[in-house]
Design a protein around this motif. Structure first.
Motif, PDB file in Angstrom:
ATOM      1  N   SER A 117      10.396 -18.120  12.569  1.00 48.65           N
ATOM      2  CA  SER A 117      11.248 -17.040  13.066  1.00 48.65           C
ATOM      3  C   SER A 117      11.131 -15.759  12.239  1.00 48.65           C
ATOM      4  O   SER A 117      11.604 -14.690  12.658  1.00 48.65           O
ATOM      5  N   VAL A 118      10.511 -15.868  11.070  1.00 47.19           N
ATOM      6  CA  VAL A 118      10.390 -14.710  10.171  1.00 47.19           C
ATOM      7  C   VAL A 118       9.127 -13.926  10.526  1.00 47.19           C
ATOM      8  O   VAL A 118       8.028 -14.491  10.532  1.00 47.19           O
ATOM      9  N   PRO A 119       9.260 -12.631  10.824  1.00 43.03           N
ATOM     10  CA  PRO A 119       8.078 -11.843  11.205  1.00 43.03           C
ATOM     11  C   PRO A 119       7.145 -11.585  10.025  1.00 43.03           C
ATOM     12  O   PRO A 119       7.594 -11.270   8.920  1.00 43.03           O
ATOM     13  N   ILE A 120       5.838 -11.738  10.270  1.00 38.82           N
ATOM     14  CA  ILE A 120       4.808 -11.357   9.294  1.00 38.82           C
ATOM     15  C   ILE A 120       4.073 -10.155   9.876  1.00 38.82           C
ATOM     16  O   ILE A 120       3.546 -10.215  10.988  1.00 38.82           O
ATOM     17  N   THR A 121       4.044  -9.070   9.127  1.00 41.61           N
ATOM     18  CA  THR A 121       3.391  -7.849   9.575  1.00 41.61           C
ATOM     19  C   THR A 121       2.185  -7.564   8.688  1.00 41.61           C
ATOM     20  O   THR A 121       2.289  -7.632   7.462  1.00 41.61           O
ATOM     21  N   VAL A 122       1.063  -7.246   9.313  1.00 39.81           N
ATOM     22  CA  VAL A 122      -0.149  -6.924   8.567  1.00 39.81           C
ATOM     23  C   VAL A 122      -0.246  -5.411   8.393  1.00 39.81           C
ATOM     24  O   VAL A 122      -0.265  -4.665   9.379  1.00 39.81           O
ATOM     25  N   ILE A 123      -0.282  -4.971   7.127  1.00 42.64           N
ATOM     26  CA  ILE A 123      -0.473  -3.554   6.808  1.00 42.64           C
ATOM     27  C   ILE A 123      -1.557  -3.469   5.738  1.00 42.64           C
ATOM     28  O   ILE A 123      -1.299  -3.728   4.561  1.00 42.64           O
ATOM     29  N   PRO A 124      -2.804  -3.151   6.121  1.00 40.42           N
ATOM     30  CA  PRO A 124      -3.876  -3.073   5.117  1.00 40.42           C
ATOM     31  C   PRO A 124      -3.663  -1.898   4.174  1.00 40.42           C
ATOM     32  O   PRO A 124      -2.894  -0.970   4.478  1.00 40.42           O
ATOM     33  N   CYS A 125      -4.334  -1.932   3.023  1.00 43.13           N
ATOM     34  CA  CYS A 125      -4.279  -0.805   2.088  1.00 43.13           C
ATOM     35  C   CYS A 125      -4.788   0.451   2.785  1.00 43.13           C
ATOM     36  O   CYS A 125      -5.894   0.457   3.330  1.00 43.13           O
ATOM     37  N   SER A 126      -3.989   1.495   2.773  1.00 42.73           N
ATOM     38  CA  SER A 126      -4.387   2.746   3.425  1.00 42.73           C
ATOM     39  C   SER A 126      -5.356   3.526   2.552  1.00 42.73           C
ATOM     40  O   SER A 126      -5.425   3.339   1.337  1.00 42.73           O
ATOM     41  N   ALA A 127      -6.094   4.422   3.179  1.00 42.33           N
ATOM     42  CA  ALA A 127      -6.972   5.348   2.459  1.00 42.33           C
ATOM     43  C   ALA A 127      -6.422   6.762   2.613  1.00 42.33           C
ATOM     44  O   ALA A 127      -5.779   7.083   3.622  1.00 42.33           O
ATOM     45  N   ASP A 128      -6.645   7.585   1.618  1.00 39.73           N
ATOM     46  CA  ASP A 128      -6.258   8.992   1.690  1.00 39.73           C
ATOM     47  C   ASP A 128      -7.332   9.705   2.512  1.00 39.73           C
ATOM     48  O   ASP A 128      -8.361  10.142   1.987  1.00 39.73           O
ATOM     49  N   LEU A 129      -7.092   9.811   3.805  1.00 40.03           N
ATOM     50  CA  LEU A 129      -8.106  10.328   4.722  1.00 40.03           C
ATOM     51  C   LEU A 129      -8.359  11.817   4.531  1.00 40.03           C
ATOM     52  O   LEU A 129      -9.409  12.331   4.926  1.00 40.03           O
ATOM     53  N   GLU A 130      -7.403  12.507   3.909  1.00 42.42           N
ATOM     54  CA  GLU A 130      -7.597  13.930   3.625  1.00 42.42           C
ATOM     55  C   GLU A 130      -8.522  14.103   2.420  1.00 42.42           C
ATOM     56  O   GLU A 130      -9.442  14.921   2.433  1.00 42.42           O
ATOM     57  N   LEU A 131      -8.261  13.323   1.373  1.00 46.04           N
ATOM     58  CA  LEU A 131      -9.094  13.406   0.171  1.00 46.04           C
ATOM     59  C   LEU A 131     -10.502  12.881   0.448  1.00 46.04           C
ATOM     60  O   LEU A 131     -11.499  13.510   0.068  1.00 46.04           O
ATOM     61  N   PHE A 132     -10.588  11.729   1.118  1.00 44.74           N
ATOM     62  CA  PHE A 132     -11.883  11.105   1.388  1.00 44.74           C
ATOM     63  C   PHE A 132     -12.391  11.562   2.757  1.00 44.74           C
ATOM     64  O   PHE A 132     -12.418  10.804   3.718  1.00 44.74           O
ATOM     65  N   SER A 133     -12.799  12.822   2.803  1.00 44.24           N
ATOM     66  CA  SER A 133     -13.255  13.435   4.052  1.00 44.24           C
ATOM     67  C   SER A 133     -14.703  13.053   4.337  1.00 44.24           C
ATOM     68  O   SER A 133     -15.442  12.625   3.446  1.00 44.24           O
ATOM     69  N   VAL A 134     -15.103  13.237   5.583  1.00 44.76           N
ATOM     70  CA  VAL A 134     -16.444  12.819   5.997  1.00 44.76           C
ATOM     71  C   VAL A 134     -17.512  13.644   5.275  1.00 44.76           C
ATOM     72  O   VAL A 134     -17.359  14.845   5.044  1.00 44.76           O
ATOM     73  N   VAL A 135     -18.573  12.965   4.883  1.00 44.06           N
ATOM     74  CA  VAL A 135     -19.636  13.600   4.103  1.00 44.06           C
ATOM     75  C   VAL A 135     -20.517  14.480   4.996  1.00 44.06           C
ATOM     76  O   VAL A 135     -20.812  14.129   6.137  1.00 44.06           O
TER      77      VAL A 135
END
Length: 410
Positions: free
Chosen positions: A193-211
């Protein structure tokens, strides 16, 4: 008297002045504060980092209406220091609860969860177990607890029982991977009955911009790497979990095919560790570029990469791990070579931005090397686009917000 806003006490044995605290704690808490929750953080800080970063972190917390209660982390005497830290955090959390009557006790990892469970037992508050990983099994898989020792066998059994209790007593559970969630659901202690939620480690998408191609050229110039050289890279620490020798073996085989290949290693660890291991394989030290960069400068240098590699020790506990560096690399559109842990295989499939190493045999290394021309032709912007939602901080904050709301409505 209860606060007008619904409130949460976030307890962490990691400090906000730690790099991890700044990347994987503070952004989530700021987001929850902006979403309308009154947030407090109780953390355990290392004195040197606290001295260097206290003013900056205090200012950030004040700006976002977050109450920060720092205590100090202790290292001696061994074992007793950890117990002292636990008692200090527990006593402070208890006093804070009496003063503020929080709606949620949000506990990051095992030690914090022990405190959250005690507060729930005493005050009947909501307790959220934000697991981050299988802490007890990590002690064994990482070689910290040797089960051939009677002492560590006893400790393992004792702490596995505590883990069962913490999982079974939680009002909600957050874990980093779908693989970890499936495993927890098999445990006898887990309450369906206890919910398990998956939240992966986020990335700083502003800092790590596309090359871009210009950024790649500039990065190579800054690092003293020839413009036409093939650059394999590695980002991060070289400690317990990371398979440096296997990564060097792969590079050695790549260097046989690409004469001007360079292995760029961005790490806070002593370069001697790399040079000593590299000498075992006869790798020319001139082919290694080993340096350290502050977090804000990491993307500048990593954009020299043609392909990046991350090999992590395959172990039971690693099914619950979400490597932050994977999100950062894919956010820049840098293709990656990884072995299977956690949800890595699913992420590579979703992103189309990498190759999964089947095992650490020469045949597998050869298989990966055959894929290099294909990896170098991939569209960096497309790789980033494919994983944007998965690693988005905004998405993670929204998910935490829904977790909080669900807890308080149950």
């Amino acid at each position: 008297m209860k606060n007008k806003k619904q409130s949460s006490l976030f307890i962490s044995y990691n400090g906000l002045t730690d790099p991890l605290g700044q990347s994987q704690i503070l952004p989530y808490v700021i987001g929850l504060s902006k979403s309308g929750y009154e947030m407090s953080i109780l953390s355990s800080e290392k004195r040197d980092r606290f001295k260097a970063k206290e003013s900056e972190i205090s200012s950030i917390c004040k700006t976002h209406g977050i109450k920060w209660i720092p205590l100090f982390f202790h290292t001696s005497p061994p074992i007793l220091a950890k117990y002292y830290d636990y008692i200090s955090l527990k006593n402070k959390a208890t006093n804070l609860y009496r003063e503020n009557n929080y709606d949620i006790i949000h506990c990051r990892s095992f030690l914090a969860a022990r405190i959250g469970a005690e507060l729930k037992k005493k005050f009947n508050c909501k307790y959220l177990f934000d697991m981050r990983g299988f802490w007890v099994d990590e002690r064994v898989d990482g070689g910290i607890w040797d089960l051939s020792s009677p002492f560590y066998r006893y400790a393992y059994k004792k702490y596995k029982k505590k883990e069962d209790y913490l999982v079974g007593y939680a009002d909600g559970i957050v874990c980093l991977t779908e693989a970890g969630k499936i495993e927890i659901q098999k445990w006898k202690s887990y309450q369906p009955s206890v919910p398990i939620t998956v939240i992966p480690c986020s990335a700083d998408l502003e800092l790590f911009s596309v090359v871009s191609e210009d950024e790649k050229i500039l990065a190579k110039q800054l690092l003293g790497i020839k413009e036409g050289a093939f650059v394999l890279s590695y980002l991060g620490s070289l400690g317990t979990w990371y398979l440096l020798e296997e990564m060097l073996q792969l590079f050695n085989k790549i260097a046989e095919k690409y004469n001007e290949a360079v292995f760029l290693i961005l790490t806070p660890d002593d370069p001697k560790i790399v040079y000593q291991s590299a000498s075992k394989f006869g790798i020319d030290p001139s082919k290694l570029v080993i340096t350290f960069a502050e977090r804000k400068d990491v993307p500048i240098f990593m954009k020299a990469s043609n392909v990046s590699v991350s090999f992590i020790k395959p172990a039971y506990s690693k099914i619950a791990s979400s490597p932050t560096k994977l999100g950062e690399l894919l956010s820049m559109g840098i293709p990656v070579i990884c072995n299977q842990i956690g949800d890595v295989g699913l992420v590579l499939q979703q992103s189309g931005g990498g190759v999964l190493l089947p095992d650490f045999s020469n045949a597998s290394y050869d298989f990966v090397i055959e894929q290099l021309p294909m990896l170098m032709e991939l569209d960096s912007a497309e790789i980033r686009s494919n994983i944007y939602e998965y690693y988005s901080l905004d998405n993670a904050i929204k998910t935490y917000y829904h977790v909080y709301n669900k807890l308080l409505s149950s």
